[in-house]
Design an enzyme around this catalytic site. Structure first.
Site, short mmCIF file in Angstrom:
data_model
loop_
_atom_site.label_atom_id
_atom_site.label_comp_id
_atom_site.label_asym_id
_atom_site.label_seq_id
_atom_site.Cartn_x
_atom_site.Cartn_y
_atom_site.Cartn_z
N GLU A 258 32.37 33.96 44.23
CA GLU A 258 32.87 33.20 43.09
C GLU A 258 32.87 31.72 43.50
O GLU A 258 33.46 31.37 44.52
CB GLU A 258 34.28 33.63 42.73
CG GLU A 258 34.41 35.05 42.24
CD GLU A 258 35.85 35.40 41.93
OE1 GLU A 258 36.42 34.85 40.97
OE2 GLU A 258 36.42 36.21 42.69
N ARG A 482 37.29 44.71 55.17
CA ARG A 482 37.18 43.27 55.21
C ARG A 482 37.66 42.73 56.56
O ARG A 482 38.29 43.43 57.35
CB ARG A 482 37.97 42.63 54.08
CG ARG A 482 39.48 42.78 54.20
CD ARG A 482 40.20 42.18 52.99
NE ARG A 482 39.90 40.77 52.84
CZ ARG A 482 40.16 40.08 51.73
NH1 ARG A 482 40.68 40.68 50.68
NH2 ARG A 482 39.88 38.79 51.67
N LYS A 492 42.72 31.30 48.80
CA LYS A 492 42.31 30.01 48.24
C LYS A 492 43.50 29.26 47.65
O LYS A 492 43.60 28.04 47.76
CB LYS A 492 41.24 30.22 47.18
CG LYS A 492 39.92 30.76 47.73
CD LYS A 492 38.94 31.09 46.61
CE LYS A 492 37.66 31.70 47.15
NZ LYS A 492 36.73 32.13 46.09
#
Length: 815
Positions: A258, A482, A492
């Site tokens: 993204e 992950r 973020k």
């Protein structure tokens, strides 16, 4: 031996087999009978076969004897391929029999040839390119990995039919270009007992398995168990056929970030997995921007993501955007409504959340769920035309409310947004969600392996449901664990708060673990890939200590970074028995073990600077560095110095200068210690004075700052230390110049421009101190001039270094 066996051997020899091969062909009665029948049926004794062709026909007989589905037509087809020279190896014959055994007549000649390697051709340049890509994607370094690399390259599907000898030659050529000439094996002796350290960028292993048989991360574990292209189930057979026709049966993956922030260390694993897996299998990988939320997307993120992928060593096959497919996605949304599998909902976000039971328990159907198809089509058109404001209407998928998976509870497919899109402007007033977009764009782009992290496991069901609901090709989603680093934050939102509140200088502050921050700090991309590769890929989440990451970087730099003499806290030394104008140029290697890094010449003069910590007034038996009346060696010179006196600052009592005598080491007892130094010599620009040396410690005090109610309270107030006026040897300038030239050439080769070049390409080890890189704040004017201009400090220069990592783990403050 019976007469029957003698007769068979004579018959088999008559078509060109040697005595030994003919005798071997008689050992299996069934195969021998099949070979005898082939000879008679096709008059092979009159064909003038050579020994190789005869051997291939014997291999064909052996395979035909095991098969029950190869009729005479198929048998003759394969035999003729041997006779006309199309099939040249036993391996090709084995594959050929398997192919005709599993495919109906008539045989598709083009497909047969492709499957069996008929007419396979690859130029030496193409082969070398694939080998180089394999070495990069597997973060291989060092000649000790030669055997494993040759085996790995041979396993690449697209090189299935390449000559083994040509592969070996190409790998050796690539190794020579990457790692220099192969070093001779060190003879056994007392030095052979020294510990062997892992090759840089190659994960250390405790396996006793020989290098030539060790598997790469792409061949074992999670990645090794993935399906082959075309094996993912489809609702209709023709969808598989269309997919394979588009991809040629190759692996196609995608990295779909993204564009709403900068990539962090966790993304390096996704990049490594997607680009690396495709490269290993000779496939293709897209960089696809998931740009369906114009409210959070900015141009700087798009640019940074592509640069970061290239910086890590990968080149996307294509750069695409989810917005490329807005029209197709809209058409499928309309189709979904027409099939009564989607409806327009006017509930508030709170009501939707309540109906879904907060994703717990049994959901309640939306009051709009059963509205007529025609009504939903009309309402969706009104959404598209801007009739509704954000959150006044949503298109929701009509899934299965009785399913136990919340991802099947009527997910939102489209929502209204009025913010202009960076690519489509005001064209659209509605935007698809991730749950609607991702699987369909994977389908449009013929992705064979949709690789994502385990938080999307539950989404796999809705992913497959939507593809089948509109009857399009259905990629297979597979999930791996992950990568998380302890002791930092990667959210973020949290990083943005750190930036906005001035706790850090920006997204690229070297104390962060965004990839642009690690790049600015000087961490080489190869070290990051080596770290990720060493962790392996599985379904388990990797929660890794920062110290482990730093150790991986340290190991990578150990044999790749040049070494320069450096003093952080200079103490002046005047050598009393040398004349004022004395100067001697000392030749020194930039690395004692890596000759390819070259050498440099530095001045040795009457005035030197040593590290202040290398001198103390009080001597002791367990202290071996410089003290009054004591002698130490000077690193990388034939000289030693003896301290005869010292000067102090009257105001503070601090020692400010040492008076020493130079000794020739050949004439004195070998010193017990050697210290580093730099010389004062204005004509050569020595020493190079560093305006700022920035030491970055851990930004957070705990291993899990995100667990704190307010992560800001966990910030380490002493995470940045700045040292003024450190000194390094004048060899820095030639090293910096070469680093810039090499980096520019590499960037132009990979990116077509110099976008991958930054000050951080200048890396070195400050001998016995730490690894350093030039910071982006540094101004080094002479390095931007023509290649024939001698690099040196010019007016306006301001030199700033970042410490990359220490030489060993700092137990006190972290790295």
């Amino acid at each position: 031996m019976s007469k029957e066996e003698d007769a068979l051997i004579s018959l088999f020899k008559s078509i060109g087999l040697t005595q030994a091969k003919a005798a071997e062909a008689t050992k299996s009665p069934k195969a021998a009978t099949t070979l005898k029948d082939l000879i008679a049926k096709y008059s092979l004794t009159t064909r003038g076969l050579d020994e190789k062709q005869a051997g291939l026909i014997a291999a064909l007989a052996g395979q035909l004897a095991k098969s029950s589905n190869v009729d005479s037509e198929k048998e003759e087809y394969v035999l003729n391929k041997i006779l006309d020279g199309s099939l040249k190896s036993v391996d090709q014959v084995l594959v050929a029999v398997k192919y005709v055994d599993s495919h109906p007549s008539p045989i598709d000649n083009a497909e047969f040839d492709k499957e069996c390697g008929v007419g396979f051709n690859i130029t030496p340049e193409e082969l070398l390119s694939q080998v180089t890509s394999y070495i990069s994607s597997n973060t291989i370094a060092g000649w000790n990995n030669l055997g494993a690399t040759i085996s790995g390259v041979k396993a690449i599907p697209s090189l299935r039919w390449a000559s083994p000898l040509e592969i070996k030659n190409a790998v050796e050529k690539a190794f020579l270009a990457a790692f220099g000439p192969k070093q001779a094996v060190q003879p056994k002796g007392k030095d052979s007992k020294k510990e062997t350290k892992p090759t840089p960028s190659t994960p250390s292993t405790s396996s006793s398995e020989p290098a030539s048989t060790q598997k790469t991360v792409f061949e074992e574990g999670f990645l090794g168990s993935l399906h082959k292209p075309g094996e993912n189930p489809q609702i209709h057979a023709h969808l598989r056929e269309q997919h394979l026709a588009a991809t040629g049966g190759a692996v196609w993956t995608r990295f779909p970030p993204e564009p709403n922030g900068y990539l962090h260390i966790g993304h390096s694993k996704a990049i490594f997995v997607n680009f690396g897996y495709a490269a290993f299998h000779g496939g293709k990988c897209y960089l696809r921007y998931d740009d369906t939320n114009p409210e959070a997307e900015e141009a700087r993120y798009f640019e940074s993501i592509l640069d970061t992928v290239r910086w890590l060593g990968y080149e996307p096959w294509k750069v695409t955007y989810s917005s490329d497919y807005f029209a197709q996605l809209y058409d499928l949304a309309v189709e979904l409504i027409k099939r009564d599998k989607a409806y327009v909902c006017h509930c508030t976000q709170e009501q939707i959340k309540t109906d879904r039971g907060d994703s717990r328990g049994k959901p309640k159907p939306c009051v709009h769920r059963d509205r007529p198809v025609s009504e939903s089509l009309e309402e969706f058109e009104k959404m598209k035309n801007g009739h509704y404001r954000p959150k006044e209407a949503n298109l929701r998928m009509k899934q299965d409310l009785d399913d136990g998976n919340p991802q099947m509870w009527d997910l939102t497919a489209y929502r209204v947004l009025t913010t202009p899109h960076h690519r489509t402007g005001d064209t659209w007033k509605i935007y698809p969600t991730y749950d609607f977009t991702h699987c369909l764009v994977d389908s449009f782009e013929n992705i064979s392996h949709s690789l994502c992290t385990t938080e999307f496991i539950a989404s796999r069901q809705s992913y497959e449901w939507l593809c089948d609901a509109v009857e399009v090709y259905k990629p297979r989603q597979s999930e791996y664990g992950r990568l998380n680093l302890e002791g930092t934050v990667m959210s973020k939102r949290k990083i943005l708060a750190l930036v906005n509140e001035k706790h850090v200088s920006g997204w690229d502050d070297p104390r962060l673990y965004t990839l642009i921050a690690l790049r600015r700090r000087g961490v080489p991309p190869g070290a990051i890939l080596s770290f990720v590769s060493g962790l392996g890929v599985s379904t388990a989440t990797s929660n890794i200590e920062i110290s482990r990451f730093e150790q991986s970087v340290r190991q990578y730099l150990e044999n790749t970074a040049p070494r320069l003499l450096m003093v952080m806290n200079p103490l002046k030394v005047t050598i009393e028995n040398l004349p004022e104008d004395y100067v001697e140029m000392v030749e020194k290697a930039l690395h004692p073990k890596v000759a390819e890094l070259g050498s440099t010449a530095i001045p040795f003069t009457r005035t030197l600077y040593i590290e202040a910590d290398d001198f103390r007034l009080e001597d002791s038996k367990d202290y071996f560095r410089l003290a009054p009346g004591k002698t130490v060696g000077l690193f990388q010179t034939p000289y030693a110095i003896t301290c005869t006196s010292h000067k102090t600052d009257p105001a503070t009592g601090k020692v400010v200068e040492l008076i020493c005598r130079v000794e020739n080491q050949a004439q004195i007892k070998k010193p017990k210690a050697f210290i580093q130094w730099v010389a004062e010599h204005a004509p050569s620009g020595s020493p190079v004075r560093i305006d700022e040396t920035r030491i970055h410690h851990r930004l957070f005090k705990s291993d899990n700052p995100a667990a704190s109610p307010d992560f800001r309270k966990d910030i380490n107030p002493d995470s940045l230390e700045v040292v003024r006026n450190a000194m390094i040897e004048v060899g820095f300038w030639s090293l910096a110049k070469k680093s810039f030239i090499d980096a520019k050439a590499d960037s132009i080769k990979r990116a077509g421009n110099e976008s991958l070049v930054g000050n951080e390409c200048v890396r070195f080890q400050g001998l016995r101190i730490a690894y350093f890189a030039v910071d982006k704040d540094a101004k080094v004017g002479s390095l931007g001039q023509a290649d024939d201009v001698k690099p040196a400090r010019v007016g306006g220069d301001y030199l700033v270094l970042n410490r990359i990592v220490t030489l060993k783990e700092d137990a006190g403050k972290g790295v």
